[in-house]
Design an enzyme around this catalytic site. Structure first.
Site, PDB file in Angstrom:
ATOM      1  N   SER A 169       0.821  -1.204   0.000  1.00  0.00           N
ATOM      2  CA  SER A 169       0.000   0.000   0.000  1.00  0.00           C
ATOM      3  C   SER A 169       0.860   1.262   0.000  1.00  0.00           C
ATOM      4  O   SER A 169       1.956   1.286   0.564  1.00  0.00           O
ATOM      5  CB  SER A 169      -0.900   0.005   1.239  1.00  0.00           C
ATOM      6  OG  SER A 169      -1.522   1.261   1.420  1.00  0.00           O
ATOM      7  N   GLN A 179       0.205  -0.516  -4.758  1.00  0.00           N
ATOM      8  CA  GLN A 179      -1.074   0.188  -4.857  1.00  0.00           C
ATOM      9  C   GLN A 179      -0.858   1.686  -4.713  1.00  0.00           C
ATOM     10  O   GLN A 179      -0.117   2.143  -3.850  1.00  0.00           O
ATOM     11  CB  GLN A 179      -2.018  -0.315  -3.770  1.00  0.00           C
ATOM     12  CG  GLN A 179      -3.335   0.430  -3.655  1.00  0.00           C
ATOM     13  CD  GLN A 179      -3.243   1.619  -2.704  1.00  0.00           C
ATOM     14  OE1 GLN A 179      -2.407   1.644  -1.799  1.00  0.00           O
ATOM     15  NE2 GLN A 179      -4.071   2.616  -2.917  1.00  0.00           N
ATOM     16  N   TYR A 195      -2.824   5.734  -4.836  1.00  0.00           N
ATOM     17  CA  TYR A 195      -3.989   6.610  -4.892  1.00  0.00           C
ATOM     18  C   TYR A 195      -3.651   7.785  -5.793  1.00  0.00           C
ATOM     19  O   TYR A 195      -2.510   8.250  -5.824  1.00  0.00           O
ATOM     20  CB  TYR A 195      -4.334   7.158  -3.504  1.00  0.00           C
ATOM     21  CG  TYR A 195      -4.666   6.124  -2.473  1.00  0.00           C
ATOM     22  CD1 TYR A 195      -5.896   5.467  -2.490  1.00  0.00           C
ATOM     23  CD2 TYR A 195      -3.767   5.828  -1.452  1.00  0.00           C
ATOM     24  CE1 TYR A 195      -6.211   4.518  -1.530  1.00  0.00           C
ATOM     25  CE2 TYR A 195      -4.080   4.882  -0.485  1.00  0.00           C
ATOM     26  CZ  TYR A 195      -5.296   4.233  -0.534  1.00  0.00           C
ATOM     27  OH  TYR A 195      -5.598   3.301   0.424  1.00  0.00           O
ATOM     28  N   THR A 248      -6.256   2.481  -6.836  1.00  0.00           N
ATOM     29  CA  THR A 248      -7.496   2.471  -6.057  1.00  0.00           C
ATOM     30  C   THR A 248      -8.325   3.684  -6.440  1.00  0.00           C
ATOM     31  O   THR A 248      -7.870   4.826  -6.327  1.00  0.00           O
ATOM     32  CB  THR A 248      -7.186   2.492  -4.548  1.00  0.00           C
ATOM     33  OG1 THR A 248      -6.532   1.264  -4.198  1.00  0.00           O
ATOM     34  CG2 THR A 248      -8.456   2.625  -3.737  1.00  0.00           C
ATOM     35  N   LYS A 298      -8.869  -0.870  -9.108  1.00  0.00           N
ATOM     36  CA  LYS A 298      -9.530  -1.405  -7.899  1.00  0.00           C
ATOM     37  C   LYS A 298     -10.639  -0.459  -7.443  1.00  0.00           C
ATOM     38  O   LYS A 298     -10.433   0.752  -7.353  1.00  0.00           O
ATOM     39  CB  LYS A 298      -8.487  -1.584  -6.798  1.00  0.00           C
ATOM     40  CG  LYS A 298      -9.023  -2.138  -5.478  1.00  0.00           C
ATOM     41  CD  LYS A 298      -7.859  -2.350  -4.516  1.00  0.00           C
ATOM     42  CE  LYS A 298      -8.320  -2.919  -3.189  1.00  0.00           C
ATOM     43  NZ  LYS A 298      -9.051  -1.914  -2.385  1.00  0.00           N
ATOM     44  N   HIS A 324     -13.923  -1.580  -0.945  1.00  0.00           N
ATOM     45  CA  HIS A 324     -12.929  -1.152   0.045  1.00  0.00           C
ATOM     46  C   HIS A 324     -13.158  -1.846   1.384  1.00  0.00           C
ATOM     47  O   HIS A 324     -12.940  -1.271   2.452  1.00  0.00           O
ATOM     48  CB  HIS A 324     -12.970   0.369   0.222  1.00  0.00           C
ATOM     49  CG  HIS A 324     -11.612   0.993   0.428  1.00  0.00           C
ATOM     50  ND1 HIS A 324     -10.925   1.646  -0.571  1.00  0.00           N
ATOM     51  CD2 HIS A 324     -10.815   1.060   1.509  1.00  0.00           C
ATOM     52  CE1 HIS A 324      -9.780   2.093  -0.111  1.00  0.00           C
ATOM     53  NE2 HIS A 324      -9.686   1.747   1.159  1.00  0.00           N
TER      54      HIS A 324
END
Length: 380
Positions: free
Chosen positions: A107, A128, A130, A156, A252, A276
């Site tokens: 993450s 991952q 954002y 995401t 995602k 989520h």
């Protein structure tokens, strides 16, 4: 862990060993937690079709995900603050996943940095990201990810703003924990966790701290993070990332046929059907409920992964039967981490494998490729 028989057992142990604010961060959902509960409840309602007098002596849980041979059709979901569940938590989970032969996804809001994990990894892993307001930071982060040898980027999409997670508000969640009387009282009941953390001493967000301009302390980092949710995120941004990133791209946060169609226009290698973990839009449907419609919309144009409420091998079987190519798991492995570090994660994965292969055998299946809707009982 000789008497641990299920993921529920690992959860109970983790709850005893991990400080409340971090256990609740893993274990909780948004607002009333209706979607969080629906994920598991809807999976539990699905009925499996038992078959008998079938030779299942050759059964195997092996599969492929994004062209990678895997020993189980699952991958580790990106989970924030993993390093606060167990010291060096991200690397402990990575090593357990490597040992089990499944993908690991780091993450953005991990405690260990992408460089820390790359130094420990023996094979490429996933990362991952954002899409935050500070696009210059995102570009620098992607360069770091590329330099670390990451081959799969997971974007995401469902965090344009943060869902209200009441448990985190009540607990005053922060990393490191704020020295309030409530936190000190709770930490006093977790001496092993405290001792291990004092030895490791790493409690900052490794991918952020020291890499964001004008951030010089945990307080300023928290302020920057709160300001970075980007409500302007749109499909043009996603398309630009697809053009920028040369590796495999996973989108995602897909829950509807409409968004599935938009995602297909981007050309991802896979999508993740995800709410989520019930941590964003409370009242959204469970992922297993919407999966069949999304499978129909994708029509084989990319791989389909799913997360949300999957804690057992039987859950994995149900996801595959309804059309998923693989399942992403977060909480199930973090309970193992909180219960016993790397060994706890390995225990969780071993149980999931046993549950999946046992379910396959009782349903008359030898290969994960054979699993389909015909293995389920459907309402008239």
């Amino acid at each position: 862990m000789k008497r641990v028989a299920s993921n529920s057992d690992l959860r109970k142990i983790a709850r005893r060993r991990v400080p409340k604010m971090f256990f609740d961060y893993v274990d909780g959902g948004a607002w009333t937690e209706a979607t969080y509960r629906a994920n598991a409840d809807d999976l539990a309602r699905i009925r499996l079709k038992q078959r008998v007098a079938v030779d299942v002596s050759r059964r195997s849980a092996k599969s492929t995900i994004l062209g990678q041979n895997v020993s189980l059709p699952i991958g580790m979901s990106p989970t924030g603050l993993t390093g606060m569940v167990w010291p060096n938590g991200e690397i402990e989970v990575l090593k357990a996943c490597e040992g089990a032969g499944i993908p690991y996804c780091l993450s953005t809001v991990s405690i260990a940095s992408v460089e820390d994990v790359a130094n420990a990894a023996s094979a490429p892993f996933w990362f991952q990201v954002y899409m935050v307001r500070d696009r210059d930071f995102i570009e620098k982060l992607i360069r770091r990810v590329e330099a670390a040898g990451v081959n799969t980027l997971v974007l995401t999409l469902d965090l344009q703003m943060s869902g209200q997670r009441n448990k985190d508000i009540h607990n005053g969640l922060s990393s490191p924990p704020k020295p309030t009387l409530r936190n000190i009282a709770n930490l006093a009941t977790k001496p092993a966790w405290c001792l291990n953390m004092l030895r490791y001493r790493k409690m900052e967000f490794g991918n952020l701290y020291g890499h964001v301009s004008q951030v010089s302390s945990p307080k300023s980092l928290s302020k920057w993070t709160d300001e970075q949710f980007d409500p302007t995120l749109n499909w043009d941004d996603v398309k630009r990332l697809r053009e920028r990133w040369k590796g495999k791209l996973v989108l995602k946060g897909i829950l509807s046929p409409e968004d599935t169609g938009m995602a297909m226009d981007v050309g991802p290698d896979a999508i993740v059907v995800s709410n989520h973990g019930g941590r964003q839009l409370d009242g959204a449907p469970s992922t297993i409920e919407v999966l069949p419609n999304i499978v129909s919309t994708v029509a084989g144009r990319c791989e389909i992964l799913i997360d949300g409420g999957f804690t057992s091998g039987q859950d994995v079987f149900k996801g595959l039967a309804l059309g998923a190519d693989g399942v992403m798991m977060g909480r199930a492995l973090l309970y193992g981490l909180g219960a016993g570090g790397r060994k706890g994660v390995a225990k969780a994965l071993a149980m999931i494998r046993h549950e999946l292969e046992t379910t396959m055998g009782l349903c008359g299946i030898n290969s994960t490729a054979e699993i389909g809707p015909e293995n389920l009982f459907h309402k008239a």
